[in-house]
Design an enzyme around this catalytic site. Structure first.
Site, PDB file in Angstrom:
ATOM      1  CE  LYS B  77      41.693  37.162  33.840  1.00 57.26           C
ATOM      2  NZ  LYS B  77      40.741  38.262  33.560  1.00 57.26           N
ATOM      3  CB  SER B 152      43.327  41.138  32.746  1.00 55.13           C
ATOM      4  OG  SER B 152      42.021  40.671  33.040  1.00 55.13           O
ATOM      5  CB  SER B 176      39.478  41.446  31.331  1.00 53.66           C
ATOM      6  OG  SER B 176      40.207  42.512  31.881  1.00 53.66           O
TER       7      SER B 176
END
Ligand SMILES: [Zn+2]
Lengths: 467, 481
Positions: B77, B152, B176
């Site tokens: 990420k 996310s 997330s």
């Protein structure tokens, strides 16, 4: 009644590293922005890495100022934007949500005066801004982050001071105490800074910020009282405000900044878990805590019969008391205290002089022993001390190199005395009626021997020859 | 080259010499080239991946010591720092930020010879749950590209789900990791707070968030946890897990274990398909020998409000450092006083970040903190007490990961309240610090549904055993890409 309260910022200069990263705590004498790392620059993703030693040093200060020490401490974020603050928040402490800062309420007695301590907190110092350019139009601001993250202890007092002298006395005691605890060197530039609040009877409280040395703190307080009294006498109201100390002009000026109105949105710093400072840790710290100045002084007076005043001077300066404690034994203690407080003080009264000095504790004991055994006069000892500080050579080497040894050879001394008596017939005559005159003759002998004559022996021999 | 294998299978294949690391990495990079234009999981692909693979093959050939990942392709990420590579947080604010250091999880994976094939998409600064708030455009759900992949860590889940890597690291502040895992039918893990170092994870709400793996199987998650967990001097909040081995005994099963079914998470607002899947999951858990009973956690109803208040407060502080003075993007300083410069520079933040900054400036401010921020902290501590009480009775708690099915891109982006409610089942693990995992469970109308299991703090190993047990009861269709 005038009320003065202080907020003192003291850097823990004796620590190796910064409060939350491995960079050096001693940021001085570095190229700008060379004593930095991702953590103290607040780079994205970095986290504070707490320096446990800082917790210990700050706790020592709290204990020495008789403050309460909570079992658990916490850190908070103080949020505001400023270019010298890499994260745009400062990690500090707070007692709003319970007593979680490193020191709680305490007090210290200076002479007869009690000063209450409100709290002691541990926090990080910001970087520094440097302004360049002649006019405001082309002025540029440079930022140096070398200082950012230096461990800082804030000591907040109640408004217990009534005049600048009490402030000065307190600062003297506090500097000595911090130095004695081996947490800070108050003589380093910027190591001690302060804010003050001042109010006179019938007036509002005025904050003075930005006072960059203890020396100026007393001046700033004095200036502010005078300013407020002058307004008061002309019936002009004293407004509650924040003023800045202008260290060029040595006056306080009203700050246009809204610093006092800022909302810092304090909240708990989640990246540093609560830290337990249990009784065991406190006991351990207590056992390693250096002897207090008061206790040193008592010991000097009681054990060695050193006069109160001399003991006071000796104990309050860590440099002198360390030298004394390392050098003395029961026999020479008093003599060493004399050497330090009469001769050494003039030769090692500044930081630079101390750093350059080559004197060590064994030099001092050698000097005292030489005086006590009659090998050296006090006068010669003083000359020898001067040479030792310069060169660091052994005392015996200096005595022979400079020919400082006492003239204690009876025959040689008798010869000199006879010569003096021949040269000073009038004094010889006078001494028969006025015994004081004999001191003049001793002086003459000293002059001839360049201070090397054993004063006791000289007196004895003179008396014998005059009879 | 078959890319549809788990991390542990990959290691086995490389170890036995059935495949070379170079071939697998090349095929992975090809897969990214072929399908990522459509999915937009990647913000940046590592151009040195194949070279790194060759080096590992050479080490294997020469019989040199090779790290336990054997060149496994992992996506990261883009809010986790990798030295000398761009770390943007999917924000224009950090468009040009190159990290000068490795996050702790990255150094640990590097030591074990993992290959980082690329940095993947997220909602800007991890604020969102659809990946639509990425400043570089949304990612798309591989199960149906008209749908959001969740967020996310959307890029992480998409890249694992679409075989663009074998595993991924995301971060979980309020769901997330688990939310996109659920939406993309992968495993998503949020460990006990402190189990994994956050050093190098760009903070959003630091007091509750954790890095977490997104993988194809529960065992893969356990394997990654073994590598990336543990005490870290660079993160004072890390905890000592006593060198726990999360893989051993993972097949212990859950016979006789007590599981609480959280009533507040299967009531109003739940999609019927999700409810039916949850009931099915409870039956399966019972079939495995567990005893399931309803449990009520009253504070759940305030948890989202508390979550947004706390995260906004911390975000307001954590993101304050982005003033463009030390790093960021090109914006000349001349002619500005510093306050106006900082204001100008910060206009590069996207709308969701700005919304939360404004909230974060307000809720902890003098005069309002008592009504909002401090009250939220109270909810947090009451919730923690309720959850801990529940764990005196139960070994695990169970609930759907997300109460709704994946929705269409653009469908909820203008309705923050509707979006906030999607978080309702996941935030409690963050607010209370407990571990939680989302396990792929079923598909409804071609859209995935995940089941969430929770355990008490530090029971991570035990939680993985339950997740593994549930996983064995599930047979899912292949992702239609
Ligand atoms: Zn540093």
């Amino acid at each position: 009644m005038t009320k003065i309260g202080l907020e003192i910022h003291c850097q823990l200069t004796k620590l190796e590293s910064k409060l939350f990263c491995p960079c050096k705590a001693n940021y001085r004498d570095n190229e700008p922005n060379s004593n930095i790392c991702p953590i103290c620059m607040g780079l994205p993703g970095t986290l504070p890495r707490l320096n446990q030693k800082a917790i210990e040093k700050a706790t020592l200060i709290a204990m020495a100022l008789n403050c309460s020490t909570p079992e658990k401490i916490a850190f908070f974020r103080k949020n505001y934007f400023y270019p010298d603050l890499p994260k745009n928040f400062q990690i500090t402490q707070l007692n709003i949500y319970g007593d979680t800062s490193i020191g709680g309420i305490g007090e210290i007695t200076i002479g007869e005066k009690k000063i209450r301590i409100t709290r002691i907190q541990l926090e990080e110092d910001p970087g520094r801004l440097i302004y360049e350019g002649s006019s405001s139009k082309n002025q540029i601001t440079l930022v140096d982050y070398n200082r950012a993250g230096t461990p800082l202890v804030e000591i907040v007092t109640e408004p217990d001071f009534e005049n600048p002298k009490q402030v000065r006395d307190f600062l003297k005691v506090l500097s000595d105490l911090l130095e004695n605890l081996d947490v800070s060197d108050p003589s380093l530039e910027g190591a001690m800074r302060a804010d003050a609040n001042v109010s006179i009877l019938g007036g509002n409280k005025v904050e003075i910020k930005n006072i960059n040395s203890f020396h100026d703190l007393e001046k700033a307080v004095h200036f502010e009282i005078t300013r407020q009294e002058s307004l008061h006498s002309r019936n002009i109201p004293i407004v509650q405000e924040t003023r800045h100390w202008d260290d060029q002009r040595k006056i306080t000026i009203s700050s246009r900044s809204k610093e006092g109105d800022l909302d810092y949105r304090y909240f708990l710093e989640g990246d540093i878990p609560w830290i337990k400072i249990g009784i065991d840790v406190q006991e351990k710290l207590k056992s390693t805590m250096p002897e207090s100045i008061v206790s040193k002084k008592e010991r000097y007076v009681k054990n060695y019969g050193i006069p109160e005043q001399v003991a006071e001077v000796l104990s309050s300066d860590k440099y002198y008391s360390d030298l004394f404690d390392e050098s003395h034994n029961q026999t020479n203690a008093k003599e060493i205290s004399n050497i330090i407080t009469t001769d050494l003080m003039g030769l090692a009264d500044t930081r630079e002089k101390r750093e350059q000095s080559k004197l060590n504790s064994s030099h001092l004991s050698d000097l005292a022993d030489a005086i006590l055994s009659g090998k050296l006069t006090r006068n010669s000892a003083k000359n020898a001390l001067y040479e030792i500080i310069k060169s660091g050579k052994e005392l015996s080497t200096i005595i022979s190199e400079l020919d400082l040894g006492n003239v204690s050879d009876k025959n040689k001394l008798e010869e000199i005395i006879k010569q003096v008596m021949l040269e000073e017939p009038q004094a010889v005559e006078e001494s028969k009626s006025n015994p004081q005159t004999i001191n003049f003759l001793v002086g003459k002998v000293m002059q001839k021997t360049r201070g090397k004559a054993d004063p006791q022996l000289t007196l004895e021999l003179l008396k014998k020859n005059l009879d | 080259m078959n890319l549809k294998i788990s991390a542990l299978e990959f290691i086995e294949e490389v170890k036995t010499g059935n495949i070379s690391v170079e071939d697998f990495i090349s095929a992975t990079i090809d897969q990214i080239k072929n399908i990522d234009e459509k999915l937009h999981a990647f913000l940046h692909v590592n151009p040195e991946s194949v070279e790194q693979a060759k080096k590992i093959d050479k080490k294997i050939k020469l019989g040199e010591k090779v790290g336990s990942c054997f060149g496994m392709p992992i996506s990261i990420k883009d809010n986790i720092c990798i030295k000398n590579s761009k770390t943007t947080c999917a924000s224009k604010m950090l468009e040009n930020f190159t990290a000068p250091y490795d996050a702790t999880v990255i150094s640990k994976l590097k030591e074990q010879d993992a290959i980082f094939v690329g940095k993947v998409n997220l909602d800007e600064f991890a604020m969102g749950l659809t990946t639509e708030f990425s400043a570089f455009g949304p990612s798309r759900n591989p199960w149906n590209t008209d749908y959001v992949p969740g967020g996310s860590s959307g890029g992480s889940a998409v890249s694992v789900s679409a075989f663009e890597c074998v595993a991924s690291l995301g971060s979980d502040t309020g769901g997330s990791v688990r939310n996109p895992a659920s939406f993309c039918s992968t495993v998503g893990y949020k460990p006990t707070y402190g189990l994994i170092s956050r050093y190098g994870l760009i903070s959003y709400a630091n007091s509750i968030e954790q890095i977490g793996p997104i993988t194809r199987t529960v065992k893969d998650t356990a394997f990654l946890l073994n590598i990336i967990s543990g005490l870290d001097p660079n993160d004072n909040t890390t905890i000592d897990s006593g060198n726990a081995d999360f893989l051993t005994d993972i097949d212990s099963g859950i016979e006789g274990k007590k599981i609480g079914v959280i009533q507040e998470m299967i009531g109003d607002g739940i999609d019927p398909a999700v409810l039916s899947a949850t009931n099915d999951a409870v039956s399966k858990l019972e079939g495995l020998g567990a005893i399931c009973e309803p449990v009520s956690i009253d504070m759940v109803k305030y948890s989202v409000a508390s979550y947004y208040t706390i995260t906004a407060t911390e975000a307001g502080s954590n993101l304050a450092r982005f003033d463009n003075l030390r790093y960021g993007y090109d914006l000349p300083l001349e002619g500005y006083e510093f306050n106006s410069y900082i204001s100008k520079a910060r206009t590069k933040f996207g709308p969701e970040v700005i919304r939360r900054m404004i909230l974060g400036g307000f809720v902890p401010s003098a005069g309002h903190a008592g009504k909002y921020f401090l009250k939220s902290l109270k909810v947090k501590s009451k919730l923690t007490k309720e959850v801990n009480d529940a764990f005196t009775k139960f070994d695990y708690l169970v609930a759907p990961t997300v109460p709704v099915l994946p929705f269409k891109i653009g469908e909820k982006i203008d309705d923050p309240i509707a979006l906030f409610l999607v978080d309702i089942n996941t935030v409690i693990a963050n607010l209370t610090g407990i571990p939680s995992i989302s396990v792929p469970f079923s598909i409804s109308n071609g859209l995935p549904i995940g089941i969430q299991l929770l355990a008490k703090q530090n029971d991570d190993k035990k939680l993985l055993q339950a997740a593994r047990a549930l996983e064995t009861t599930v047979q899912l269709p292949e992702v239609p890409i």
